[in-house]
Write a protein that holds these residues in place. Structure first.
Motif, short mmCIF file in Angstrom:
data_model
loop_
_atom_site.label_atom_id
_atom_site.label_comp_id
_atom_site.label_asym_id
_atom_site.label_seq_id
_atom_site.Cartn_x
_atom_site.Cartn_y
_atom_site.Cartn_z
N TYR A 48 0.82 -1.21 0.00
CA TYR A 48 0.00 0.00 0.00
C TYR A 48 0.86 1.26 0.00
O TYR A 48 0.41 2.32 -0.45
CB TYR A 48 -0.92 0.00 1.22
N LEU A 49 2.09 1.17 0.47
CA LEU A 49 2.95 2.33 0.61
C LEU A 49 3.15 3.11 -0.69
O LEU A 49 3.09 4.35 -0.68
CB LEU A 49 4.31 1.91 1.18
N PRO A 50 3.38 2.46 -1.85
CA PRO A 50 3.54 3.24 -3.09
C PRO A 50 2.35 4.12 -3.42
O PRO A 50 2.51 5.19 -4.01
CB PRO A 50 3.75 2.16 -4.15
N SER A 51 1.14 3.69 -3.05
CA SER A 51 -0.03 4.51 -3.33
C SER A 51 0.00 5.82 -2.55
O SER A 51 -0.52 6.83 -3.00
CB SER A 51 -1.31 3.74 -2.99
N LEU A 52 0.61 5.78 -1.36
CA LEU A 52 0.71 7.00 -0.55
C LEU A 52 1.75 7.95 -1.09
O LEU A 52 1.64 9.17 -0.93
CB LEU A 52 1.04 6.63 0.90
N LEU A 53 2.79 7.41 -1.75
CA LEU A 53 3.91 8.23 -2.19
C LEU A 53 3.89 8.56 -3.68
O LEU A 53 4.69 9.35 -4.14
CB LEU A 53 5.24 7.51 -1.88
N ALA A 54 2.95 7.95 -4.42
CA ALA A 54 2.99 8.06 -5.88
C ALA A 54 2.87 9.49 -6.37
O ALA A 54 3.53 9.87 -7.34
CB ALA A 54 1.86 7.22 -6.48
N GLY A 55 2.06 10.30 -5.74
CA GLY A 55 1.86 11.67 -6.19
C GLY A 55 2.91 12.65 -5.70
O GLY A 55 2.82 13.84 -6.01
N SER A 56 3.89 12.17 -4.98
CA SER A 56 4.89 13.07 -4.41
C SER A 56 5.99 13.36 -5.42
O SER A 56 6.27 12.57 -6.33
CB SER A 56 5.51 12.44 -3.16
N TRP A 100 2.47 0.88 -10.79
CA TRP A 100 3.18 0.54 -9.55
C TRP A 100 2.39 0.96 -8.32
O TRP A 100 2.57 0.40 -7.24
CB TRP A 100 4.55 1.22 -9.58
N THR A 101 1.47 1.90 -8.48
CA THR A 101 0.68 2.38 -7.34
C THR A 101 -0.61 1.58 -7.21
O THR A 101 -1.70 2.14 -7.17
CB THR A 101 0.36 3.88 -7.51
N PHE A 102 -0.46 0.27 -7.16
CA PHE A 102 -1.64 -0.61 -7.10
C PHE A 102 -2.11 -0.86 -5.68
O PHE A 102 -3.05 -1.62 -5.46
CB PHE A 102 -1.31 -1.96 -7.75
N GLY A 103 -1.47 -0.25 -4.69
CA GLY A 103 -1.76 -0.57 -3.29
C GLY A 103 -3.19 -0.29 -2.87
O GLY A 103 -3.83 -1.13 -2.23
N ALA A 104 -3.71 0.89 -3.22
CA ALA A 104 -5.06 1.26 -2.79
C ALA A 104 -6.12 0.33 -3.37
O ALA A 104 -6.94 -0.21 -2.62
CB ALA A 104 -5.35 2.72 -3.16
#
Length: 306
Positions: free
Chosen positions: A121-129, A177-181
């Motif tokens: 889930y972590l990449p979903s939190l950081l993807a837009g940064s 890569w932001t498949f966490g959510a």
């Protein structure tokens, strides 16, 4: 307050109900004020500016539909639309496929579920940064990690973000890569499927693949539809990745010129805020139309238990 005396209901006096309504509106007042000032106000202002010529330094001048007519002859706008639609229609299916595959794997009883769920889930939190976009630029650069790995196999790499044929692909990979959510949502949906369905199918001789396509997938279609709508809307609004990787230009050769990046260029690069507002409203119409189409098509493939 409503009570009962025998079988006849007793209603609270009208004055009490009005007093309760006033209290409710009093508590809602800060939220209503914030919505009016910070949401509804800017929305109406942007709608007005879309019919004007506005350079941020001079008062807006009314143009009528001129900004919308200009959009019909804007070649860069057409390029941005092609890039954006390609980005959305490629990255979203890949992202949801990865999310579903990992959700099914984690739902099979793997140890350390909480740990893996948090890590994925972590990449979903950081993807837009900005930091992740900068990191991605280094990974796919001329001397980046990808080319270093290819060198070990004797393959001569290229600057993936500097080549028009591959630059958009790096953005697709970043979004996938932001498949966490969606993965977490899929995992919650899988937990709601009754085990008795799989047990009954297994007794009838159905294998894992058959049970997945005939039981799991049909019962999971409402979750798939929910994730699809959210991720399509989110992908159309992608901006930071393209801005950082292309240096704010949409290059090379406009291959990463997402719609939002072009909107930013016209509004804050060319100071043509009136045209940028018209672009924003056109994007709203496109997203609304695709969302409506998704809801109409959902009747044909989304299965609800009732």
């Amino acid at each position: 307050m409503i009570g009962r005396t025998g079988t006849r209901p007793v209603r609270a006096p009208v004055s009490w109900r009005r007093r309760g309504d006033r209290a409710a509106y009093l508590f809602l007042a800060p939220w209503l004020l914030g919505m009016a000032v910070f949401t509804l106000g800017p929305i109406l202002a942007s709608l007005y500016l879309s019919f004007t010529e506005y350079s941020l330094v001079a008062p807006p001048e009314w143009l009528g539909l001129e900004n919308y007519r200009e959009m019909l002859d804007d070649s860069r706008l057409r390029s941005a639309l092609v890039v954006t639609f390609t980005y959305v229609f490629v990255s979203v299916p890949v992202q949801l496929t990865l999310a579903l595959a990992l959700a099914v794997a984690l739902n099979s009883g793997v140890r350390g579920l909480r740990f893996y769920r948090s890590v994925y889930y972590l990449p979903s939190l950081l993807a837009g940064s900005v930091s992740i976009a900068i990191l991605w630029r280094q990974v796919f650069g001329g001397q980046g990690l990808v080319n270093q790995l290819l060198d070990r196999f004797g393959i001569q790499g290229t600057s993936w973000i500097g080549h028009p044929d591959y630059a958009l692909g790096t953005l697709v990979v970043l979004n996938a890569w932001t498949f966490g959510a969606p993965m977490v949502i899929f995992l919650a949906g899988l937990r709601q499927i009754p085990a008795m369905y799989h047990e009954a199918a297994a007794v009838d001789g159905a294998g894992r693949v058959a049970r997945f396509f005939r039981i799991t997938l049909p019962l999971l279609t409402p979750i798939i539809f929910f994730n699809l709508v959210l991720q399509v809307i989110d992908a159309f609004q992608s901006f930071t990745q393209a801005f950082v990787i292309s240096g704010g230009t949409g290059g090379p050769a406009d291959s990463t010129l997402l719609y939002t990046l072009y909107l930013y260029e016209r509004g804050f690069g060319s100071f043509d805020m009136g045209y940028a507002a018209a672009l924003a409203w056109f994007l709203l119409v496109v997203i609304a139309a695709l969302t409506a189409a998704n809801f109409l098509l959902a009747k044909r493939w989304v299965f609800y238990g009732d």
